[in-house]
Scaffold this motif. Structure first.
Motif, short mmCIF file in Angstrom:
data_model
loop_
_atom_site.label_atom_id
_atom_site.label_comp_id
_atom_site.label_asym_id
_atom_site.label_seq_id
_atom_site.Cartn_x
_atom_site.Cartn_y
_atom_site.Cartn_z
N SER A 203 3.50 -12.98 -24.98
CA SER A 203 2.68 -12.75 -24.11
C SER A 203 2.67 -11.36 -23.24
CB SER A 203 1.81 -13.92 -23.17
OG SER A 203 1.39 -15.32 -24.47
N LEU A 204 2.11 -10.87 -22.62
CA LEU A 204 1.81 -9.74 -21.92
C LEU A 204 1.89 -10.46 -20.06
CD1 LEU A 204 -0.63 -6.51 -22.42
CD2 LEU A 204 2.39 -7.47 -22.93
N ASN A 205 2.57 -10.17 -19.33
CA ASN A 205 2.39 -10.78 -17.61
C ASN A 205 1.45 -10.29 -17.12
OD1 ASN A 205 2.73 -12.92 -16.27
ND2 ASN A 205 4.94 -12.82 -16.23
N PRO A 206 0.58 -11.06 -16.24
CA PRO A 206 -0.34 -9.93 -15.33
C PRO A 206 0.47 -9.81 -14.34
CG PRO A 206 -0.96 -12.62 -15.80
CD PRO A 206 0.30 -12.38 -16.51
N VAL A 207 1.77 -10.57 -13.52
CA VAL A 207 2.11 -9.61 -12.47
C VAL A 207 3.02 -8.26 -12.23
CG1 VAL A 207 4.84 -10.37 -13.92
CG2 VAL A 207 4.33 -10.33 -11.27
N PRO A 211 0.40 -3.06 -10.37
CA PRO A 211 0.28 -1.83 -9.50
C PRO A 211 -1.13 -1.72 -9.95
CG PRO A 211 2.59 -2.93 -10.19
CD PRO A 211 1.39 -3.56 -10.29
N ALA A 212 -1.75 -2.12 -11.40
CA ALA A 212 -2.97 -0.90 -12.03
C ALA A 212 -3.72 -1.86 -11.22
CB ALA A 212 -2.59 -1.59 -13.30
N LEU A 213 -4.08 -3.27 -10.32
CA LEU A 213 -5.02 -3.69 -9.55
C LEU A 213 -5.36 -3.50 -8.15
CD1 LEU A 213 -4.07 -7.19 -11.81
CD2 LEU A 213 -6.48 -6.02 -12.12
N ARG A 214 -4.76 -2.46 -7.83
CA ARG A 214 -4.45 -2.51 -6.45
C ARG A 214 -6.01 -2.34 -6.11
NH1 ARG A 214 1.66 -0.06 -5.87
NH2 ARG A 214 2.61 -1.24 -6.17
N PRO A 231 0.55 -22.97 -6.18
CA PRO A 231 1.03 -21.46 -5.12
C PRO A 231 2.28 -20.50 -5.34
CG PRO A 231 -0.74 -23.33 -4.26
CD PRO A 231 0.26 -23.67 -4.79
N ALA A 232 3.46 -21.54 -4.98
CA ALA A 232 4.85 -20.81 -4.96
C ALA A 232 5.28 -20.27 -6.66
CB ALA A 232 5.33 -21.75 -5.57
N THR A 233 4.52 -20.22 -7.14
CA THR A 233 4.32 -19.61 -8.95
C THR A 233 3.79 -18.17 -8.37
OG1 THR A 233 2.59 -21.02 -9.95
CG2 THR A 233 4.98 -21.65 -10.22
N THR A 234 2.73 -17.95 -7.62
CA THR A 234 2.16 -17.35 -7.67
C THR A 234 2.25 -15.90 -6.71
OG1 THR A 234 -0.18 -18.04 -6.55
CG2 THR A 234 0.08 -17.94 -9.24
N VAL A 235 3.56 -16.19 -6.22
CA VAL A 235 4.31 -15.69 -5.21
C VAL A 235 4.65 -13.87 -5.40
CG1 VAL A 235 6.18 -14.99 -3.37
CG2 VAL A 235 4.86 -17.34 -3.51
N ALA A 236 5.18 -14.06 -6.31
CA ALA A 236 5.34 -12.60 -6.90
C ALA A 236 4.91 -11.35 -7.58
CB ALA A 236 6.11 -12.88 -8.56
N HIS A 239 3.24 -10.32 -4.32
CA HIS A 239 4.23 -8.93 -3.90
C HIS A 239 3.85 -7.95 -4.45
CE1 HIS A 239 5.75 -11.53 -0.29
NE2 HIS A 239 6.33 -12.39 -1.39
N ALA A 240 3.93 -7.95 -6.22
CA ALA A 240 3.42 -6.53 -6.80
C ALA A 240 2.90 -5.86 -6.75
CB ALA A 240 3.96 -7.46 -8.08
#
Length: 289
Positions: A203-207, A211-214, A231-236, A239-240
């Motif tokens: 799979s591709l990873n949204p994280v 950058p393409a979503l900014r 929520p802790a699993t979405t922190v990266a 940050h991205a």
């Protein structure tokens, strides 16, 4: 061997009946709220959805979560159709005139209907659930939906794994005007690591697409009591995104992962009025405030 074969046949027959019941229940639930069933030919996959029967330049698309990829931690489900489509229950509450709910490839279909099942294989709803082939199929469905329902812009809303799919689609499409995710696994590597399960290697990873979503106006709803996607699993992911000027993160107190989003959804949609780009960095909002 004979008993094993009979047992497998009974399991598959039971699963076939289950997805058919799920489709029938979803069709009835949607019809009672003015939505009609639609299907999109996405090449290798036939994608099922429900539409509000409205028109307009803006098409709001709700994307279903991962459904039922596994029966247990070690047993792959023979059919990923959700027992209860939470994203559909959210979509029917949306007051926008042009609203579409989309299932994912291989959901609401089965091997008993070869034309609808087509190239479906377990990897499509397990390790490859956000793979390039899945993204391509969903993108084809979105392109067809824009033409069919007379729209020019997409507003993507995804629950759980549907939020991950929505983020990946928003990063690859040039007609997405906004993005909303609800309890979404936006960094599935962190998510699988947290739960100690097999990484989604295909799979591709949204994280990685963050950058393409900014520049896209976006809201991400997180449940403070969500044990499925903490929520802790979405922190990266956040940050991205960096200092994205179009970002809102709404931490909803007391909220878990699944059906509990249905009750407050109409109220939570009020945040959509603030979908815009701001001169300040990302804002974190606690709801209720």
């Amino acid at each position: 061997m004979l008993f094993a074969a009979v047992g497998l046949a009974l399991v598959l027959a039971g699963c076939g009946a289950r997805w058919e019941r799920s489709l029938s229940d979803a069709r009835r639930f949607a019809a009672d709220r003015g939505f009609t069933q639609v299907r999109f030919d996405a090449g290798d996959y036939l994608i099922t959805g429900f539409h509000s029967q409205g028109r307009g330049d803006d098409l709001v698309v709700y994307i279903q979560g991962d459904g039922r990829p596994y029966l247990s931690r070690s047993t792959v489900s023979p059919n990923p159709t959700p027992d209860f489509p939470v994203a559909l229950a959210l979509a029917v509450q949306d007051p926008a005139p042009n609203v579409l709910y989309l299932g994912r490839p291989c959901q609401f279909t089965g091997p008993e209907q070869p034309d609808s099942w087509r190239e479906c294989a377990p990897v499509d709803w397990t390790l490859g659930r956000y793979g390039p082939q899945m993204i391509s199929a969903m993108s084809r469905a979105l392109d067809q939906a824009l033409r069919r329902f007379g729209a020019r812009r997409l507003h993507l809303v995804g629950h759980s794994g549907g939020g991950a799919m929505a983020a990946l689609l928003a990063a690859s499409q040039n007609d997405v005007a906004s993005l909303i995710t609800v309890a979404a696994d936006l960094d599935h590597q962190a998510w699988t690591r947290h739960h100690g399960v097999t990484p989604l290697a295909d799979s591709l990873n949204p994280v990685d697409a963050a950058p393409a979503l900014r520049a896209i106006p976006q809201i991400h709803f997180c449940g403070e009591q969500d044990a499925i996607v903490p929520p802790a699993t979405t922190v990266a992911f956040f940050h991205a995104l960096g200092n994205a000027p179009c970002l809102q993160i709404v931490n909803v107190s007391g909220m878990g992962h699944g059906r509990d989003w249905i009750g407050p959804w109409r109220t939570l949609l009020g945040h959509r009025s603030a979908l815009a780009c701001f001169p300040d960095p990302a804002r974190i909002r606690i709801f209720p405030e």
